[in-house]
Design an enzyme around this catalytic site. Sequence first.
Site, PDB file in Angstrom:
ATOM      1  N   LYS A 106     -41.440 -31.299 -26.434  1.00 54.88           N
ATOM      2  CA  LYS A 106     -41.433 -31.367 -27.734  1.00 54.88           C
ATOM      3  C   LYS A 106     -41.279 -29.717 -28.146  1.00 54.88           C
ATOM      4  O   LYS A 106     -40.631 -29.298 -28.911  1.00 54.88           O
ATOM      5  CB  LYS A 106     -42.442 -32.250 -28.464  1.00 54.88           C
TER       6      LYS A 106
ATOM      7  N   ASP B  88     -53.614 -36.813 -23.215  1.00 50.03           N
ATOM      8  CA  ASP B  88     -52.302 -36.936 -23.158  1.00 50.03           C
ATOM      9  C   ASP B  88     -52.157 -35.670 -24.386  1.00 50.03           C
ATOM     10  O   ASP B  88     -52.339 -35.871 -25.576  1.00 50.03           O
ATOM     11  CB  ASP B  88     -51.742 -38.270 -23.823  1.00 50.03           C
TER      12      ASP B  88
ATOM     13  N   TRP C 178     -49.340 -45.035 -27.697  1.00 47.84           N
ATOM     14  CA  TRP C 178     -47.768 -44.842 -27.310  1.00 47.84           C
ATOM     15  C   TRP C 178     -47.476 -46.133 -26.175  1.00 47.84           C
ATOM     16  O   TRP C 178     -48.284 -46.290 -25.078  1.00 47.84           O
ATOM     17  CB  TRP C 178     -47.829 -43.670 -26.452  1.00 47.84           C
TER      18      TRP C 178
HETATM   19  C1  LMR Z   1     -41.900 -41.048 -28.031  1.00 46.64           C
HETATM   20  O1  LMR Z   1     -43.001 -41.566 -28.301  1.00 46.64           O
HETATM   21  O2  LMR Z   1     -41.055 -41.435 -28.856  1.00 46.64           O
HETATM   22  C2  LMR Z   1     -41.649 -40.070 -27.150  1.00 46.64           C
HETATM   23  O3  LMR Z   1     -42.726 -39.763 -26.548  1.00 46.64           O
HETATM   24  C3  LMR Z   1     -40.416 -40.273 -26.483  1.00 46.64           C
HETATM   25  C4  LMR Z   1     -40.759 -41.322 -25.410  1.00 46.64           C
HETATM   26  O4  LMR Z   1     -40.390 -40.814 -24.182  1.00 46.64           O
HETATM   27  O5  LMR Z   1     -40.975 -42.532 -25.644  1.00 46.64           O
END
Ligand code: LMR
Length: 400
Positions: free
Chosen positions: A246, A211, A130
């Site tokens: 979520k 996470d 991420w």
């Molecule tokens: C995402 O990855 O789209 C979500 O976790 C929202 C975010 O805050 O990035």
Amino acid sequence: MWKNIQPAPPDSILGLTEQFKKDQNPAKVNLGVGVYKDNNGNTPILEVVKKAEQTLLTSQTTKSYLPISGDPAYGKAVQKLVFGKDSDVLKSVRAVTVHAPGGTGALKVGADLLKKFKPQARVWVSSPTWANHNGIFGDAGFKIDTYSYYNPESKGLDFDEMLTDLGKVPAGDIVVLHACCHNPSGVDLDQAGWDEVVRVADRQGWIPFLDFAYQGFGDGVEEDRYAVECFGASGMDFLVASSFSKNFGLYNERTGALTIICPSAEEAAVAMSHLKVVIRTNYSNPPAHGGLTATIILDDPELYEQWLAELAAMRDRIRAMRSGLVQGLANCGVEGDFSFIERQRGMFSFSGLSDEVVQWLRAEKGIYMVGGGRINLAGLTTDNIDYVCKSIAEAMQSVS
Ligand code: LMR
């Protein structure tokens, strides 16, 4: 003051939503940000959340500050959900939990705390991860490195490489792991895989930071906690950032939690004392509404069952969209085997589409995906899936 300063680039995920909102294309589809949508393209408030909010409205008597760490009942409810009510972690009081503003807030509080006590540590994130992991740990002052994870050839996990890399991480470094529903790839470890990773962590002495933002979006609330249970049973120090954004749809209530798990209750109490300092000097104490709402649901057996059912409905719809996408791409004659999309779990799929295709779809068709080809399956509906599949087919012809 700002005359000679270059603007910062837009956020790679949330910036996409801003761009999407401005797009005039009536057929536009947002497959970017990880937000659940129903088959009408709306992000609903769960029925069970509405009920709990009613209860809260009638019973709440004050808007006075919460404790720095949040409502203690919230912390308990989070621990039960994250570890399971019979977990030894709960019985031995080896874990402390604070209410943080969302999963992101939990990661940031954890990062700031770790920086104080492990200033020389490196943070290891999966390749890919991420995007905001890099942002959060980087801004907290850490040097960031990556361990192998996703294999673009097999569209699966590079488990051997991952183990080799994690086996070289030195003691005291921090390893960020996605407990379930890996973001962005949708590729998860199986149970045997987690057993191995826990063994490596124990042997090496690095600090796992899990996470856990998507509990319930993989196979179910209990099934998805396997990694957390495994680390919990090991008795080692670790951290968990969890979120109700979520699975309760409480996105804008910023309802997350940071849990620190230690070998003993005494150490956990010390950790809590320092956590409070980090929070106090940052946002002082958390927002109340989302946490109080979640606690009402988690503490009431009937509401809890209703929540599980609503969560299962979200999970099932996403699964149906996975199958629909695989079928739709085949029907449109898109070459290649896309069956991996059905094997991935959670909200996301790493589609394997190139950045050129992603750009083309955005510009020509108003279809928004995150760079690298991450698709939020929940953005697909029975109304837009044909348009998306046809557009992908056209993009593959036009760009290659
Ligand atoms: C995402 O990855 O789209 C979500 O976790 C929202 C975010 O805050 O990035």
